[in-house]
Structure formats: structure tokens, C-alpha cells
Design a protein around this motif. Structure first.
Motif, PDB file in Angstrom:
ATOM      1  N   ARG A 116       0.267   4.355  -2.549  1.00 35.29           N
ATOM      2  CA  ARG A 116      -0.171   5.298  -2.118  1.00 35.29           C
ATOM      3  C   ARG A 116       0.977   6.470  -2.700  1.00 35.29           C
ATOM      4  O   ARG A 116       0.522   7.780  -2.975  1.00 35.29           O
ATOM      5  CB  ARG A 116       0.069   5.474  -0.729  1.00 35.29           C
ATOM      6  CG  ARG A 116      -0.373   6.554   0.179  1.00 35.29           C
ATOM      7  CD  ARG A 116      -0.382   6.717   1.620  1.00 35.29           C
ATOM      8  NE  ARG A 116      -1.176   5.485   2.062  1.00 35.29           N
ATOM      9  CZ  ARG A 116      -0.867   4.364   2.530  1.00 35.29           C
ATOM     10  NH1 ARG A 116       0.375   4.324   2.679  1.00 35.29           N
ATOM     11  NH2 ARG A 116      -1.569   3.213   2.927  1.00 35.29           N
ATOM     12  N   ARG A 162     -10.325   1.057   0.667  1.00 34.64           N
ATOM     13  CA  ARG A 162      -9.719   2.574   1.025  1.00 34.64           C
ATOM     14  C   ARG A 162     -10.205   3.145  -0.603  1.00 34.64           C
ATOM     15  O   ARG A 162      -9.924   2.697  -1.545  1.00 34.64           O
ATOM     16  CB  ARG A 162      -8.349   2.583   0.996  1.00 34.64           C
ATOM     17  CG  ARG A 162      -7.883   1.762   2.353  1.00 34.64           C
ATOM     18  CD  ARG A 162      -6.444   2.132   2.257  1.00 34.64           C
ATOM     19  NE  ARG A 162      -6.074   1.321   3.894  1.00 34.64           N
ATOM     20  CZ  ARG A 162      -5.047   1.407   4.474  1.00 34.64           C
ATOM     21  NH1 ARG A 162      -4.026   2.575   3.839  1.00 34.64           N
ATOM     22  NH2 ARG A 162      -4.441   0.760   5.385  1.00 34.64           N
ATOM     23  N   PRO A 222      -1.840   8.001  -5.701  1.00 37.04           N
ATOM     24  CA  PRO A 222      -2.509   8.591  -4.370  1.00 37.04           C
ATOM     25  C   PRO A 222      -3.960   8.662  -4.512  1.00 37.04           C
ATOM     26  O   PRO A 222      -4.681   8.665  -3.739  1.00 37.04           O
ATOM     27  CB  PRO A 222      -1.864   9.874  -4.103  1.00 37.04           C
ATOM     28  CG  PRO A 222      -1.340  10.360  -5.207  1.00 37.04           C
ATOM     29  CD  PRO A 222      -0.731   9.082  -6.190  1.00 37.04           C
ATOM     30  N   ASP A 223      -4.491   8.840  -5.873  1.00 38.39           N
ATOM     31  CA  ASP A 223      -5.728   9.077  -6.187  1.00 38.39           C
ATOM     32  C   ASP A 223      -6.601   7.786  -6.170  1.00 38.39           C
ATOM     33  O   ASP A 223      -8.013   7.723  -6.322  1.00 38.39           O
ATOM     34  CB  ASP A 223      -6.130  10.242  -6.930  1.00 38.39           C
ATOM     35  CG  ASP A 223      -5.440  11.668  -6.909  1.00 38.39           C
ATOM     36  OD1 ASP A 223      -5.600  11.844  -5.509  1.00 38.39           O
ATOM     37  OD2 ASP A 223      -4.932  12.096  -7.784  1.00 38.39           O
ATOM     38  N   LEU A 254       0.629  -1.320   0.117  1.00 37.55           N
ATOM     39  CA  LEU A 254       0.011   0.187  -0.082  1.00 37.55           C
ATOM     40  C   LEU A 254       0.684   1.355   0.086  1.00 37.55           C
ATOM     41  O   LEU A 254       0.365   2.360  -0.599  1.00 37.55           O
ATOM     42  CB  LEU A 254      -0.807   0.015   1.204  1.00 37.55           C
ATOM     43  CG  LEU A 254      -1.855  -0.933   1.337  1.00 37.55           C
ATOM     44  CD1 LEU A 254      -2.798  -1.011   2.454  1.00 37.55           C
ATOM     45  CD2 LEU A 254      -2.909  -1.170   0.089  1.00 37.55           C
ATOM     46  N   ASP A 255       2.129   1.277   0.597  1.00 34.63           N
ATOM     47  CA  ASP A 255       2.968   2.312   0.529  1.00 34.63           C
ATOM     48  C   ASP A 255       3.451   2.712  -0.797  1.00 34.63           C
ATOM     49  O   ASP A 255       3.395   3.986  -1.138  1.00 34.63           O
ATOM     50  CB  ASP A 255       4.157   2.295   1.466  1.00 34.63           C
ATOM     51  CG  ASP A 255       3.879   2.216   2.999  1.00 34.63           C
ATOM     52  OD1 ASP A 255       2.862   2.739   3.396  1.00 34.63           O
ATOM     53  OD2 ASP A 255       4.818   1.809   3.540  1.00 34.63           O
TER      54      ASP A 255
END
Length: 278
Positions: free
Chosen positions: A73, A89, A77-78, A69-70
Motif C-alpha cells: 500500500r 482489492r 498505492p494504485d 499489504l501495508d
């Protein structure tokens, strides 16, 4: 534009003229980040997180998902993400959604078995499946399929030559009593034509695309948007495998399970055996 770095992974060299990284490299970087965590925590004493019905996650699952996820992200990011451990998420109906299974084969891993996979897929797009212990990353841009090892990429070519068919025996058995995957193992025609294998991880789907398996069979519902199977399905389709449900229908909302074969002949043989039970 300088490359962004997440942990050991950088987008240097995959930033295009518009300053945007390729989705396939994001998928590969995410899968590799998760695989490093899985490999690094292997053999440690891990806490179990009960998920009910005999299923559980480990602290390795959680840590690997965080690493993936890092990556997403930073690079996207969107975008929405559905992670096996952390859930949804962003909007579930978002136009761009990543499906993340940080450790497919948790039960294997928890007892010291190295048959596991890390799956990262952009829904209807790029996907990557990493084998943490072989160092292979199988990936697709949605059109072609490749494997990367030691920095070298090679195209994937499915073939039924091994005659090995991986049969997933994990529940749910939605097609029972008409069809149960385990019934294939006692089918005389199956035994004559093929040799069964049971690895209990979706890594076997990548092996079909790579020619290490002739086919893969599992029961279940709609697996097209499953965090466990989406990456492997995308990989097999791009490699040219035949992909349907156990009922022969296209994989999707009305489909059931998976029959993925290296070629049409193998798929036809398996479907004839399955239809004989349904």
C-alpha cells in the motif's frame, strides 16, 4: 527523496532516479514483513478461522497478510491486490496486481511444523518467497533468480543432483482417476530414479529453483494466478527450470497442476510416468 518505511522495512537504497522503488524490492520487503510476523507468532496459541472443507486460517495468517499489504500500500498505492485472507482489492483485471499468500503451510504451522512459506508476486513480474525460519528470501525480477540471506545475494542454480521430488498430496485431485500424484509414490520407475518428499507447502518450489529439490509435482487447475503458486512459478521460470502442467501443456488457463523440474531430463522422466497414468 527520503526512503519510506513500513514497520522495520525501508525503501532507502532502492529508490531509483525517478523516485520509484523497484518492484522486486517491494516483493522482497513484503515477504520479509510477512515472514517476521509468522516467525514472531510461532508457538503461540492461535485462533482458527474456519474456511470450510477442513481448511482454516489462523490469526498469524491474517496478521502476516496485513503486514504485507501495508508494504504494498505504501510502495504501490494504485496497484490491485489479491490476498488469500482479505480477498480482492482493486479491479481483478487490473494491469498490475499483487498476489499474496501470507502463510503457505498453515496446517504445518498450526501444529508446530516450521515448513511454511510467505509468497508475494506481482502478476507477470517480480516475486519473492520467504522462509521465515531459515531467514532466506528467494526472489526474481522476472528474468533472473536469487536468494538473499544475511544481506548477501546469490544466484539460484537448479540441479537434479539430490534426486528428491516433492509430491503435493493435498486436494483437489482434478486429474483423478487417470492421474493422482500419490500414484507416483508406488511407481517402480519413480522409486528407482527418485526419492519422494512431501512438505505440503509451496516452499518446495523455491527449493527446486535453488537445487534443493530435483522437481515438484502437484495436481490442480490453473495455478498461474494462484496466490499459493504464482511466486514459486515465477522464481522457477527465472531460474531456468522446466515448468508445465501435469498434462505437459503450458501453465495457464487451459493447464492443469504443475510439473516443475530442474532440467529437461528430469521433467521428461516424470512426464513419461504421468502420461502412463492419464
Amino acid at each position: 527523496m527520503p526512503g519510506r518505511t513500513f514497520g522495520l522495512y525501508s525503501l532507502d537504497g532502492v529508490i531509483n532516479a525517478h523516485g520509484v522503488s523497484d518492484d522486486v524490492e517491494v516483493a522482497v520487503a513484503g515477504a520479509r514483513a510477512g515472514a517476521d510476523v509468522v516467525r514472531g507468532m510461532y508457538g503461540q496459541r492461535l485462533d482458527h478461522i474456519d474456511k470450510g472443507a477442513g481448511d482454516f486460517a489462523t490469526t498469524a495468517d491474517v496478521a502476516a497478510e496485513k503486514a504485507i499489504l501495508d508494504v504494498i500500500r505504501v510502495a504501490r498505492p494504485d496497484d490491485a491486490v489479491l490476498g488469500e485472507e482479505s480477498g480482492q482489492r482493486g479491479a481483478a483485471d487490473a494491469g498490475r496486481q499483487w498476489l499474496v499468500d501470507p502463510l503457505c503451510g498453515t496446517l504445518n504451522y498450526a501444529v508446530g511444523n516450521m515448513l511454511v512459506a510467505v509468497n508475494v508476486a506481482l502478476r507477470d513480474g517480480a516475486a519473492a518467497v520467504a522462509d521465515p525460519f531459515s531467514g532466506e528470501v528467494f526472489f526474481t525480477d522476472g528474468e533472473t533468480a536469487w536468494v538473499r540471506k544475511d544481506g548477501v545475494d546469490a544466484g539460484l542454480t537448479p540441479t537434479p543432483a539430490t534426486r528428491l521430488v516433492d509430491v503435493n498430496l493435498d486436494p483437489p485431485f482434478l486429474s483423478a482417476p487417470g492421474f493422482r500424484a500419490v500414484d507416483l509414490l508406488s511407481n517402480p520407475e519413480f522409486v528407482e530414479r527418485f526419492r519422494p518428499r512431501v512438505v505440503s507447502t509451496s516452499l518446495a518450489l523455491a527449493w527446486v529453483a535453488a537445487g534443493k529439490r530435483a522437481a515438484y509435482v502437484t495436481d490442480g487447475g490453473d495455478l498461474s494466478r494462484s496466490v499459493h503458486f504464482a511466486a514459486g512459478i515465477a522464481l522457477c521460470r527465472a531460474a531456468g527450470c522446466v515448468v508445465t502442467g501435469v498434462d505437459g501443456a503450458p501453465v495457464g488457463e487451459t493447464g492443469r497442476g504443475l510439473v516443475v523440474a530442474a532440467d529437461g531430463e528430469t521433467h521428461g522422466l516424470l512426464m513419461s510416468m504421468i502420461r502412463g497414468r492419464m
